[in-house]
Design a protein around this motif. Structure first.
Motif, short mmCIF file in Angstrom:
data_model
loop_
_atom_site.label_atom_id
_atom_site.label_comp_id
_atom_site.label_asym_id
_atom_site.label_seq_id
_atom_site.Cartn_x
_atom_site.Cartn_y
_atom_site.Cartn_z
N ILE A 309 0.85 -1.20 0.00
CA ILE A 309 0.00 0.00 0.00
C ILE A 309 0.89 1.25 0.00
O ILE A 309 0.66 2.20 -0.76
N ARG A 310 1.92 1.23 0.85
CA ARG A 310 2.81 2.41 0.91
C ARG A 310 3.48 2.64 -0.45
O ARG A 310 3.58 3.77 -0.93
N GLU A 311 3.91 1.56 -1.06
CA GLU A 311 4.61 1.72 -2.33
C GLU A 311 3.69 2.31 -3.41
O GLU A 311 4.10 3.14 -4.21
N ALA A 312 2.42 1.90 -3.38
CA ALA A 312 1.50 2.40 -4.40
C ALA A 312 1.03 3.83 -4.10
O ALA A 312 0.79 4.61 -5.03
N ALA A 316 2.24 10.56 -2.83
CA ALA A 316 1.07 11.41 -3.07
C ALA A 316 0.16 11.45 -1.84
O ALA A 316 -0.47 12.46 -1.56
N TYR A 317 0.11 10.34 -1.11
CA TYR A 317 -0.75 10.24 0.08
C TYR A 317 0.09 9.92 1.33
O TYR A 317 1.10 9.22 1.23
N ASP A 318 -0.38 10.38 2.48
CA ASP A 318 0.07 9.82 3.76
C ASP A 318 -0.73 8.55 3.99
O ASP A 318 -1.95 8.52 3.75
N LEU A 343 -5.77 6.70 3.43
CA LEU A 343 -4.92 7.46 2.51
C LEU A 343 -5.36 8.93 2.58
O LEU A 343 -6.52 9.24 2.31
N THR A 344 -4.43 9.80 2.97
CA THR A 344 -4.76 11.24 3.05
C THR A 344 -3.83 11.97 2.09
O THR A 344 -2.61 11.90 2.24
N ARG A 345 -4.48 12.67 1.13
CA ARG A 345 -3.64 13.33 0.12
C ARG A 345 -2.77 14.42 0.75
O ARG A 345 -3.24 15.19 1.58
N ARG A 346 -1.49 14.45 0.38
CA ARG A 346 -0.57 15.44 0.97
C ARG A 346 -0.80 16.82 0.38
O ARG A 346 -1.19 16.92 -0.79
#
Ligand code: SAM
Length: 346
Positions: A309-312, A316-318, A343-346
């Motif tokens: 998930i982090r890699e994808a 762009a997201y936290d 997922l929170t958009r930065r």
């Protein structure tokens, strides 16, 4: 107290019971009983029993309570139920047939009894079934062709009830597991009215329909057209058709219309869901919860899903993992797990 019973080898039990039932000779006040390889079928009129059948006096218990398959078999069989379809899981076909016959003879409600005839397979995650008792004793696959021509309902089609919703489905055509009910409910309980939820691998709708019932606008995709057929019927059946958009096809080809759309994405395709994370991230709005299902070794059940998930999603997201949990044991040392990640958009 002994009562007159027809005594037959267990393997002839179901055919004999049917013969006697057709002649209205089965004594419903006493229990059909299995003992030492024979079945004792209580009869109302021993004189009327056909001459080729042996009538003996046998101490068949009075039928005060319900007859279970175990009363007939002398052992406790394992089976599960999906609506009025009863599912056994036996490698030995003779044992499977004995269990099926006992289920039919017992007071268990069963329109059809089936045995697993293959593993879950292919992209659509469907398995083959042997129909052992019910409307048809042909293999469900053979029968399916017939039904498509005639438009009749199949012996493997049923209605399953789960947390207040009803799901119509044909186990020979679509994936469905009643064992995931608690997990699905856990996800549905997080849904807020008015949110936008995308179910990427929706099946017949056991996430999509209750999420819509909780007030979400739901887009549900599945590559199996029959699953989408049932999903639409289930949305109607549960009164949420106006909040469910069901689309047949590969989610990777369909996601383009819903980019930046989702507050929640459900990814229930263990083994391969991680390959679809780029699509899930494209669907995600500014603040979105992903429910990613995975199957992993018990030594590190959540690490691979979280890393994927982090890699994808980053940078762009936290990414915040809100929950991870084991849904069920899948195989020795392997777990079916879920990771809920925000997922929170930065
Ligand atoms: N969520 C449903 C449930 O809980 O019953 C079904 C889960 S089942 C494990 C996975 C589903 O994903 C199957 O119905 C299969 O047809 C569907 N599927 C597989 N690959 C797909 C793809 N590329 N796009 C959309 N659906 C797909």
């Amino acid at each position: 107290m002994p009562v007159p019973c027809v005594r037959v080898p267990t393997e002839d039990g179901e055919a004999t019971r049917r013969r006697l039932a057709d002649a209205d000779l089965v004594d419903g006040d006493h229990t059909i009983t299995g003992e030492d390889g024979f079945l004792y079928i209580p009869v109302t009129d021993p004189a009327a029993v056909p001459g080729d059948l042996a009538v003996v006096d046998f101490d068949a218990p009075e039928r005060r309570t319900q007859t279970n398959p175990a009363d007939i078999l002398g052992f406790e069989p394992s089976y599960e139920r999906l609506g009025d379809v009863v599912i056994v899981d036996e490698d030995d076909p003779e044992r499977a047939q004995r269990i099926a016959d006992a289920i039919v003879q017992s007071d268990v409600r069963a329109r059809t009894v089936v045995n697993r005839a293959s593993k879950i397979k292919g992209t659509e995650r469907v398995r083959d079934w042997d129909v052992l008792a019910g409307e048809s004793t042909e293999s469900s696959e053979a029968r399916r062709g017939l039904e498509d021509e005639q438009g009749e309902s199949s012996s493997t089609e049923t209605v399953h009830r789960e947390y207040g919703c009803e799901f119509e489905l044909d186990i020979a055509e679509v994936y469905f597991s009643p064992r995931l009910a608690t997990e699905r409910h856990r996800v549905v309980e997080q849904v807020d009215a008015g949110e936008q939820a995308f179910d990427m691998f929706a099946g017949v709708g056991p996430y999509a329909v209750p999420m819509a019932a909780a007030g979400a606008d739901v887009v549900a995709t599945d590559i199996n057209e029959r699953a989408i057929h049932y999903l639409r019927r289930n949305a109607e059946r549960n009164g949420v058709a106006d909040r469910v958009t069901a689309i047949a096809g590969d989610v990777r080809d369909l996601a383009g219309d819903y980019e930046n759309w989702a507050d929640r994405v459900v990814m229930n395709l263990p083994h391969t869901a991680e390959e679809f994370l780029d699509t899930a991230v494209a669907l995600a709005g500014d603040d979105c919860v992903l429910h990613l299902y995975d199957i992993q070794h018990e030594d590190d059940p959540y690490g691979p899903a979280e890393a994927a998930i982090r890699e994808a999603a980053e940078p762009a997201y936290d990414v915040t993992v809100e929950t991870h949990r084991s849904v069920r044991s899948y195989a020795p040392h392997e777990l079916n797990v879920v990771v809920d990640a925000r997922l929170t958009r930065r």
